[in-house]
Motif scaffolding. Structure first.
Motif, PDB file in Angstrom:
ATOM      1  N   SER A 135      -2.065   8.681  -5.083  1.00 13.11           N
ATOM      2  CA  SER A 135      -1.948   9.912  -4.299  1.00 13.11           C
ATOM      3  C   SER A 135      -3.246  10.201  -3.552  1.00 13.11           C
ATOM      4  O   SER A 135      -3.232  10.584  -2.373  1.00 13.11           O
ATOM      5  N   ARG A 136      -4.373  10.003  -4.229  1.00 16.43           N
ATOM      6  CA  ARG A 136      -5.663  10.241  -3.563  1.00 16.43           C
ATOM      7  C   ARG A 136      -5.878   9.258  -2.418  1.00 16.43           C
ATOM      8  O   ARG A 136      -6.360   9.633  -1.346  1.00 16.43           O
ATOM      9  N   ARG A 137      -5.528   8.004  -2.647  1.00 21.73           N
ATOM     10  CA  ARG A 137      -5.702   7.018  -1.579  1.00 21.73           C
ATOM     11  C   ARG A 137      -4.772   7.316  -0.411  1.00 21.73           C
ATOM     12  O   ARG A 137      -5.151   7.183   0.756  1.00 21.73           O
ATOM     13  N   THR A 138      -3.535   7.733  -0.695  1.00 23.76           N
ATOM     14  CA  THR A 138      -2.601   8.094   0.371  1.00 23.76           C
ATOM     15  C   THR A 138      -3.128   9.270   1.183  1.00 23.76           C
ATOM     16  O   THR A 138      -3.073   9.266   2.414  1.00 23.76           O
ATOM     17  N   ALA A 139      -3.657  10.287   0.491  1.00 23.40           N
ATOM     18  CA  ALA A 139      -4.202  11.445   1.195  1.00 23.40           C
ATOM     19  C   ALA A 139      -5.417  11.066   2.032  1.00 23.40           C
ATOM     20  O   ALA A 139      -5.633  11.597   3.123  1.00 23.40           O
ATOM     21  N   GLU A 140      -6.209  10.123   1.530  1.00 25.64           N
ATOM     22  CA  GLU A 140      -7.401   9.712   2.268  1.00 25.64           C
ATOM     23  C   GLU A 140      -7.029   8.927   3.519  1.00 25.64           C
ATOM     24  O   GLU A 140      -7.595   9.141   4.595  1.00 25.64           O
ATOM     25  N   LEU A 141      -6.057   8.027   3.398  1.00 24.26           N
ATOM     26  CA  LEU A 141      -5.698   7.165   4.527  1.00 24.26           C
ATOM     27  C   LEU A 141      -4.837   7.885   5.547  1.00 24.26           C
ATOM     28  O   LEU A 141      -4.915   7.600   6.747  1.00 24.26           O
ATOM     29  N   GLY A 142      -3.982   8.808   5.085  1.00 25.86           N
ATOM     30  CA  GLY A 142      -3.107   9.496   6.022  1.00 25.86           C
ATOM     31  C   GLY A 142      -2.138   8.540   6.696  1.00 25.86           C
ATOM     32  O   GLY A 142      -1.585   7.627   6.073  1.00 25.86           O
ATOM     33  N   ALA A 143      -1.939   8.752   8.006  1.00 24.74           N
ATOM     34  CA  ALA A 143      -0.969   7.943   8.748  1.00 24.74           C
ATOM     35  C   ALA A 143      -1.390   6.491   8.868  1.00 24.74           C
ATOM     36  O   ALA A 143      -0.566   5.623   9.165  1.00 24.74           O
ATOM     37  N   VAL A 144      -2.665   6.193   8.615  1.00 24.84           N
ATOM     38  CA  VAL A 144      -3.128   4.811   8.720  1.00 24.84           C
ATOM     39  C   VAL A 144      -2.519   3.944   7.622  1.00 24.84           C
ATOM     40  O   VAL A 144      -2.387   2.727   7.782  1.00 24.84           O
ATOM     41  N   LEU A 145      -2.119   4.551   6.504  1.00 29.38           N
ATOM     42  CA  LEU A 145      -1.595   3.782   5.374  1.00 29.38           C
ATOM     43  C   LEU A 145      -0.425   2.906   5.778  1.00 29.38           C
ATOM     44  O   LEU A 145      -0.392   1.711   5.488  1.00 29.38           O
ATOM     45  N   THR A 146       0.565   3.494   6.470  1.00 33.27           N
ATOM     46  CA  THR A 146       1.764   2.736   6.827  1.00 33.27           C
ATOM     47  C   THR A 146       1.508   1.748   7.956  1.00 33.27           C
ATOM     48  O   THR A 146       2.381   0.933   8.259  1.00 33.27           O
ATOM     49  N   ARG A 147       0.328   1.824   8.582  1.00 34.40           N
ATOM     50  CA  ARG A 147      -0.021   0.807   9.576  1.00 34.40           C
ATOM     51  C   ARG A 147      -0.522  -0.465   8.904  1.00 34.40           C
ATOM     52  O   ARG A 147      -0.531  -1.531   9.504  1.00 34.40           O
ATOM     53  N   ARG A 148      -0.968  -0.335   7.655  1.00 30.36           N
ATOM     54  CA  ARG A 148      -1.538  -1.483   6.952  1.00 30.36           C
ATOM     55  C   ARG A 148      -0.632  -1.990   5.837  1.00 30.36           C
ATOM     56  O   ARG A 148      -0.669  -3.160   5.490  1.00 30.36           O
ATOM     57  N   VAL A 149       0.159  -1.079   5.246  1.00 26.26           N
ATOM     58  CA  VAL A 149       1.077  -1.451   4.172  1.00 26.26           C
ATOM     59  C   VAL A 149       2.427  -0.827   4.472  1.00 26.26           C
ATOM     60  O   VAL A 149       2.504   0.330   4.895  1.00 26.26           O
ATOM     61  N   ALA A 150       3.487  -1.595   4.259  1.00 15.56           N
ATOM     62  CA  ALA A 150       4.828  -1.073   4.505  1.00 15.56           C
ATOM     63  C   ALA A 150       5.116   0.108   3.586  1.00 15.56           C
ATOM     64  O   ALA A 150       4.711   0.122   2.416  1.00 15.56           O
ATOM     65  N   ALA A 151       5.818   1.097   4.119  1.00 13.65           N
ATOM     66  CA  ALA A 151       6.132   2.293   3.334  1.00 13.65           C
ATOM     67  C   ALA A 151       6.952   1.940   2.101  1.00 13.65           C
ATOM     68  O   ALA A 151       6.767   2.525   1.029  1.00 13.65           O
ATOM     69  N   GLY A 152       7.855   0.962   2.227  1.00 13.91           N
ATOM     70  CA  GLY A 152       8.664   0.555   1.082  1.00 13.91           C
ATOM     71  C   GLY A 152       7.828  -0.021  -0.044  1.00 13.91           C
ATOM     72  O   GLY A 152       8.124   0.184  -1.226  1.00 13.91           O
ATOM     73  N   GLU A 153       6.764  -0.759   0.306  1.00 15.33           N
ATOM     74  CA  GLU A 153       5.902  -1.325  -0.730  1.00 15.33           C
ATOM     75  C   GLU A 153       5.147  -0.222  -1.469  1.00 15.33           C
ATOM     76  O   GLU A 153       4.988  -0.273  -2.688  1.00 15.33           O
ATOM     77  N   VAL A 154       4.687   0.784  -0.724  1.00 16.01           N
ATOM     78  CA  VAL A 154       4.009   1.904  -1.371  1.00 16.01           C
ATOM     79  C   VAL A 154       4.956   2.617  -2.333  1.00 16.01           C
ATOM     80  O   VAL A 154       4.580   2.990  -3.456  1.00 16.01           O
ATOM     81  N   MET A 155       6.213   2.803  -1.913  1.00 14.78           N
ATOM     82  CA  MET A 155       7.197   3.440  -2.781  1.00 14.78           C
ATOM     83  C   MET A 155       7.457   2.591  -4.024  1.00 14.78           C
ATOM     84  O   MET A 155       7.581   3.113  -5.137  1.00 14.78           O
ATOM     85  N   ALA A 156       7.546   1.258  -3.839  1.00 16.60           N
ATOM     86  CA  ALA A 156       7.793   0.372  -4.979  1.00 16.60           C
ATOM     87  C   ALA A 156       6.633   0.427  -5.963  1.00 16.60           C
ATOM     88  O   ALA A 156       6.834   0.424  -7.184  1.00 16.60           O
ATOM     89  N   VAL A 157       5.401   0.477  -5.443  1.00 17.43           N
ATOM     90  CA  VAL A 157       4.230   0.559  -6.319  1.00 17.43           C
ATOM     91  C   VAL A 157       4.252   1.856  -7.109  1.00 17.43           C
ATOM     92  O   VAL A 157       4.054   1.878  -8.329  1.00 17.43           O
ATOM     93  N   SER A 158       4.522   2.974  -6.424  1.00 20.14           N
ATOM     94  CA  SER A 158       4.482   4.283  -7.076  1.00 20.14           C
ATOM     95  C   SER A 158       5.633   4.467  -8.058  1.00 20.14           C
ATOM     96  O   SER A 158       5.469   5.109  -9.101  1.00 20.14           O
ATOM     97  N   ALA A 159       6.793   3.917  -7.737  1.00 17.03           N
ATOM     98  CA  ALA A 159       7.972   4.169  -8.563  1.00 17.03           C
ATOM     99  C   ALA A 159       8.132   3.164  -9.700  1.00 17.03           C
ATOM    100  O   ALA A 159       8.538   3.536 -10.805  1.00 17.03           O
ATOM    101  N   ALA A 160       7.819   1.894  -9.470  1.00 16.82           N
ATOM    102  CA  ALA A 160       8.127   0.858 -10.452  1.00 16.82           C
ATOM    103  C   ALA A 160       6.890   0.165 -11.002  1.00 16.82           C
ATOM    104  O   ALA A 160       6.775  -0.057 -12.210  1.00 16.82           O
ATOM    105  N   ASP A 161       5.952  -0.187 -10.135  1.00 14.08           N
ATOM    106  CA  ASP A 161       4.816  -1.000 -10.583  1.00 14.08           C
ATOM    107  C   ASP A 161       3.935  -0.264 -11.585  1.00 14.08           C
ATOM    108  O   ASP A 161       3.411  -0.860 -12.522  1.00 14.08           O
ATOM    109  N   VAL A 162       3.743   1.034 -11.383  1.00  8.44           N
ATOM    110  CA  VAL A 162       2.904   1.779 -12.326  1.00  8.44           C
ATOM    111  C   VAL A 162       3.531   1.787 -13.721  1.00  8.44           C
ATOM    112  O   VAL A 162       2.818   1.797 -14.734  1.00  8.44           O
ATOM    113  N   GLU A 163       4.859   1.767 -13.797  1.00  8.18           N
ATOM    114  CA  GLU A 163       5.533   1.717 -15.092  1.00  8.18           C
ATOM    115  C   GLU A 163       5.285   0.383 -15.784  1.00  8.18           C
ATOM    116  O   GLU A 163       5.105   0.327 -17.000  1.00  8.18           O
TER     117      GLU A 163
END
Length: 582
Positions: A89-117
């Motif tokens: 969450s902190r990294r997402t807030a820091e990067l802002g809109a630049v995040l989805t320019r470097r990493v696909a939004a689906g990958e971020v969702m997969a990391v947050s929803a499944a990978d952390v588990e």
């Protein structure tokens, strides 16, 4: 994962302690059973009572240890997952809109929803595995000392069983990686499809994307089946080998009992101990499974967490004042300079160039190369400022700003300087009709600030959402405000009112507007024309209409070809359009 281990050392030690209580009690249980059997065989009531008391004591320890180790390991799991989500969450807030320019939004969702588990699962298993390994060492050592003839067989067999599945783990890990990779792609595809569903329906592309997702889903299913086959083989090994060891102990023990070399109670003790080793042995296969799943998950998580606003930049300067910097806003890449306290408009014929400029002005360059030139505010590189100070200095409103669900009061309750009241910002953004609509909404009553805004403002029109977002930006009152096409969804009359309100409210503050609207351009103190990524002309709106054919073509939606032959008529038409709108 190493970082998590250091942060949760206390939790791991607690889980390990309770795990040892549970596992060692299980390991000692066969001794009580063997003593009880031998007491019955010898007809000793007192020894039977002592053996019964020992079994009851061990049973209570097993129950207590099982409950407490479950509590401790679950705490470790949830704490690890929550800590990673906080970092994300902190990294997402820091990067802002630049995040989805470097990493696909689906990958971020997969990391947050499944990978952390998955990472949390490995953290949870680790302490239980350590306790199980300690218990197995204790069992093997105790059996060798208690009954050497059978204990040596067990001591040689247990390590073979524990390590037998290791050759299968690389293949299992690769197949698990493949499954996670395909699942992440399917999640990304589904996310992008849902986000663009309205557009897909408009162009008739639903079936095409549905076919793509169906194919991706089948790839996930196939990868999951192949991964399950490998883990089924690992499970089979973990069942067959302990069974063979138990059979060997029974056959050899029966032979020793017939020869009178061991008592029946000793045989029962060794048999029960080998039978109960399957309980701690399961932790070995679970650790292998957790590691194979968590390793790629941790790798993906670390890849997202490693992103920064920029790569290695220049070293921070010494002696810089602690307050937010003031002065002209200057972008050395494009040559855009916005004078302090003025309203500067930027015109570009390429929307991508304008979007990249807006990101760069906010300190989030699309290209984070180490040698990129940082935007300067009063001569201070924006990239060198801490994130909080950089955000307080420059605020960028995207072309398509997002409204979170909640009341209007909550929407405008953002960190602000306190110099601009919510009412003044709403008036400057010409939100009268929005206030009326929110006042009539459920929960609004007579107070529009209590009116409820649905998720992403879906209950409002595009123009109303855009104006509320502008009001939110005006309330913050940053030193520098960058607006990317803030009036693209409103009519000319509303745009004229917004232009006048923006000019009045931002007097004395630096404002940059990326637009091609004649109404906004005519209120600007200075207008810059960008072509090919750099500034090619500067002046007032009327000066550029008169002197620059390319600018005139962009503003009037005309063509630069042959513009020199019609300078007079084109200029007059553009000025007339501006006056008519006003």
């Amino acid at each position: 994962m190493i970082w998590l281990g250091r942060r949760q050392l206390g939790g791991q030690l607690k889980a390990l302690s309770w795990g040892l209580v549970n596992q060692l009690s299980v390991a000692a249980l066969p001794l009580g059973v063997g003593l009880a059997v031998q007491a019955v065989a010898d007809g000793s009531g007192s020894r039977l009572a002592w053996a019964t008391a020992l079994i009851l004591l061990l049973g209570a320890a097993i129950a207590l240890g099982e409950g407490m180790v479950h509590r401790a390991t679950t705490t470790n799991w949830t704490t690890a997952a929550t800590r990673i989500q906080q970092l994300l969450s902190r990294r997402t807030a820091e990067l802002g809109a630049v995040l989805t320019r470097r990493v696909a939004a689906g990958e971020v969702m997969a990391v947050s929803a499944a990978d952390v588990e998955k990472v949390g699962w490995f953290v949870e298993v680790l302490s239980r595995f350590t306790a199980a390994a300690t218990a197995l060492v204790a069992i093997c050592t105790g059996l060798v000392l208690y009954q050497p003839d059978l204990g040596i067989v067990v001591a040689l067999g247990i390590p073979v069983i524990a390590l037998a599945s290791l050759p299968l783990l690389p293949a299992a890990s690769r197949r698990a990686d493949r499954q996670r990779e395909r699942a992440g792609y399917a999640t990304e595809l589904a996310s992008d499809t849902v986000a663009g569903l309205r557009v897909l329906r408009g162009i008739g592309g639903e079936e095409l994307f549905l076919a793509r997702y169906r194919a991706a889903s089948q790839e996930v299913r196939g990868a999951a089946v192949r991964s399950a086959r490998t883990w089924a083989l690992v499970g089979m090994v973990n069942v067959i080998l302990p069974g063979l060891l138990l059979l060997a102990v029974v056959v050899h023990g029966a032979s020793l009992a017939q020869d009178g070399r061991i008592a029946v109670g000793e045989l029962v003790t060794v048999y029960s101990a080998v039978l109960l080793t399957q309980h701690p042995l399961r932790n070995f296969s679970e650790l292998a499974l957790a590691y194979s799943y968590s390793k790629p998950s941790a790798r993906r998580t670390a890849r997202v967490l490693a992103l920064r606003r920029t790569e290695e930049g220049p070293a921070p300067r010494i002696g810089r004042p602690e307050g937010n910097p003031t002065g002209d806003l200057y972008d050395p890449v494009s040559g855009v300079r916005a004078a302090q306290g003025e309203l500067t408009a930027v015109v570009s014929g390429d929307p991508d160039t304008a979007g990249a400029l807006a990101e760069r002005l906010g300190g989030h360059p699309v290209d984070p190369a180490p040698d990129h030139a940082s935007v300067l505010v009063g001569g201070v590189p924006l990239d060198e400022l801490p994130l909080e100070r950089a955000r307080a200095t420059v605020l960028v409103q995207d072309k398509e700003p997002v409204l979170l669900s909640g009341t209007l009061g909550e929407l405008l309750g953002v960190p602000a300087s306190g110099r601009v009241a919510a009412g003044a910002a709403l008036r400057a953004a010409y939100c009268d009709d929005v206030l009326d609509a929110l006042g009539r909404s459920e929960g609004g009553g007579d107070d529009p600030m209590a009116g409820v805004i649905t998720e992403r403002g879906r209950s409002l029109s595009g123009g109303q959402r855009q104006r509320l977002a502008l009001a939110r930006s005006l309330v913050t009152d940053p030193e520098v405000l960058v607006l990317d096409e803030p009036t693209s969804a409103v009519d000319a009359h509303t745009e004229s009112r917004i232009a006048a309100g923006l000019k009045e409210l931002r007097t004395g503050r630096t404002t940059v507007v990326l637009t091609a609207s004649p109404l906004l351009l005519d209120t600007a103190d200075r207008v810059l024309l960008i072509h090919g990524g750099t500034v090619t002309a500067a002046g007032t709106h009327r000066e550029l209409l008169r002197d620059d054919a390319r600018y005139r073509a962009l503003v009037t939606r005309g063509d630069t070809d042959g513009a020199g032959d019609q300078d007079g008529p084109a200029r007059s038409a553009a000025l007339a359009t501006t006056e008519e709108c006003r």
